[in-house]
Design a protein around this motif. Structure first.
Motif, mmCIF file in Angstrom:
data_model
loop_
_atom_site.group_PDB
_atom_site.id
_atom_site.type_symbol
_atom_site.label_atom_id
_atom_site.label_comp_id
_atom_site.label_asym_id
_atom_site.label_seq_id
_atom_site.Cartn_x
_atom_site.Cartn_y
_atom_site.Cartn_z
ATOM 1 N N ASP A 39 44.202 42.160 47.051
ATOM 2 C CA ASP A 39 44.911 40.942 47.011
ATOM 3 C C ASP A 39 44.841 40.167 45.965
ATOM 4 O OD1 ASP A 39 45.355 40.259 50.364
ATOM 5 O OD2 ASP A 39 43.588 41.442 50.098
ATOM 6 N N VAL A 41 46.180 36.390 43.328
ATOM 7 C CA VAL A 41 46.696 35.172 43.162
ATOM 8 C C VAL A 41 46.983 35.195 41.766
ATOM 9 C CG1 VAL A 41 46.186 32.486 43.282
ATOM 10 C CG2 VAL A 41 45.196 34.029 45.133
ATOM 11 N N GLU A 43 47.684 32.747 38.790
ATOM 12 C CA GLU A 43 47.611 31.281 38.567
ATOM 13 C C GLU A 43 47.661 31.124 37.131
ATOM 14 O OE1 GLU A 43 43.241 31.414 39.239
ATOM 15 O OE2 GLU A 43 43.422 30.817 41.378
ATOM 16 N N THR A 50 48.654 33.479 31.807
ATOM 17 C CA THR A 50 48.625 33.600 33.387
ATOM 18 C C THR A 50 47.553 34.607 33.598
ATOM 19 O OG1 THR A 50 50.983 32.808 33.735
ATOM 20 C CG2 THR A 50 49.759 33.941 35.721
ATOM 21 N N TYR A 69 53.936 33.379 33.582
ATOM 22 C CA TYR A 69 53.775 33.349 35.066
ATOM 23 C C TYR A 69 54.721 34.121 35.533
ATOM 24 C CZ TYR A 69 53.193 31.823 39.790
ATOM 25 O OH TYR A 69 53.059 31.720 41.300
ATOM 26 N N ARG A 73 53.521 37.593 37.803
ATOM 27 C CA ARG A 73 54.065 37.577 39.054
ATOM 28 C C ARG A 73 54.844 38.966 39.477
ATOM 29 N NH1 ARG A 73 53.796 34.905 43.795
ATOM 30 N NH2 ARG A 73 55.259 35.362 45.493
ATOM 31 N N GLU A 77 53.739 42.023 41.790
ATOM 32 C CA GLU A 77 54.593 42.687 42.757
ATOM 33 C C GLU A 77 54.846 44.166 42.618
ATOM 34 O OE1 GLU A 77 58.119 40.393 41.943
ATOM 35 O OE2 GLU A 77 57.353 38.692 43.308
ATOM 36 N N LEU A 83 50.335 39.230 47.306
ATOM 37 C CA LEU A 83 49.969 37.913 46.907
ATOM 38 C C LEU A 83 49.736 36.783 47.989
ATOM 39 C CD1 LEU A 83 52.751 38.174 44.072
ATOM 40 C CD2 LEU A 83 50.220 38.188 43.755
ATOM 41 N N HIS A 84 48.717 35.873 47.379
ATOM 42 C CA HIS A 84 48.613 34.770 48.244
ATOM 43 C C HIS A 84 48.696 33.552 47.293
ATOM 44 C CE1 HIS A 84 45.891 36.859 51.409
ATOM 45 N NE2 HIS A 84 45.927 37.832 50.273
ATOM 46 N N ASP A 85 48.927 32.265 48.080
ATOM 47 C CA ASP A 85 49.288 31.121 47.189
ATOM 48 C C ASP A 85 48.091 30.502 46.440
ATOM 49 O OD1 ASP A 85 52.106 31.267 48.080
ATOM 50 O OD2 ASP A 85 51.563 30.294 49.756
ATOM 51 N N SER A 86 46.958 30.838 47.203
ATOM 52 C CA SER A 86 45.753 30.161 46.276
ATOM 53 C C SER A 86 44.458 30.878 46.757
ATOM 54 C CB SER A 86 45.549 28.788 46.984
ATOM 55 O OG SER A 86 45.296 28.958 48.604
#
Length: 112
Positions: A39, A41, A43, A50, A69, A73, A77, A83-86
């Motif tokens: 998993d 994130v 940031e 990033t 970023y 990202r 992918e 991926l998690h938002d936070s």
């Protein structure tokens, strides 16, 4: 054409995609070594970087740094990371810390 494109005759998008693929290979290696899935994130670290924070299936955590970023990202992918938002809640609970991390955190708190 942008100045970056004319300087190297390589479109910026192609360069970014190559960087994302290179970072994705490192993420895939981490994933294989730590249980086969991860998993993550993405940031912001600052203006120029990033951080992709990863948590393997075995609870080990690690990270990769990307220049933007969008590249971070895209790398996440491409590597198949969920991926998690936070970095909160369930994701934070998955992290297993070792004695080293606890000792280091205690040392920082105690001024060591």
């Amino acid at each position: 054409m942008t100045s970056a494109e004319t300087a190297t005759n390589v479109p910026q998008d192609a360069r970014a995609e190559r960087r994302a693929k290179r970072i994705a290979k490192h993420i895939e290696s981490f994933t294989r070594q730590h249980g086969g899935s991860a998993d993550g994130v993405v940031e912001y670290v600052g203006r120029t970087a990033t951080r992709i924070v990863l948590v393997g299936a075995d609870g080990t955590w690690g990270d990769q740094v990307a220049p933007t970023y969008a590249i971070g990202r895209r790398a996440a992918e491409l590597s198949g990371v969920t991926l998690h938002d936070s970095f909160e809640g369930e994701l934070g609970l998955k992290v297993k810390t070792s004695a080293y991390e606890w000792k280091r955190m205690a040392g920082i708190q105690l001024g060591g």
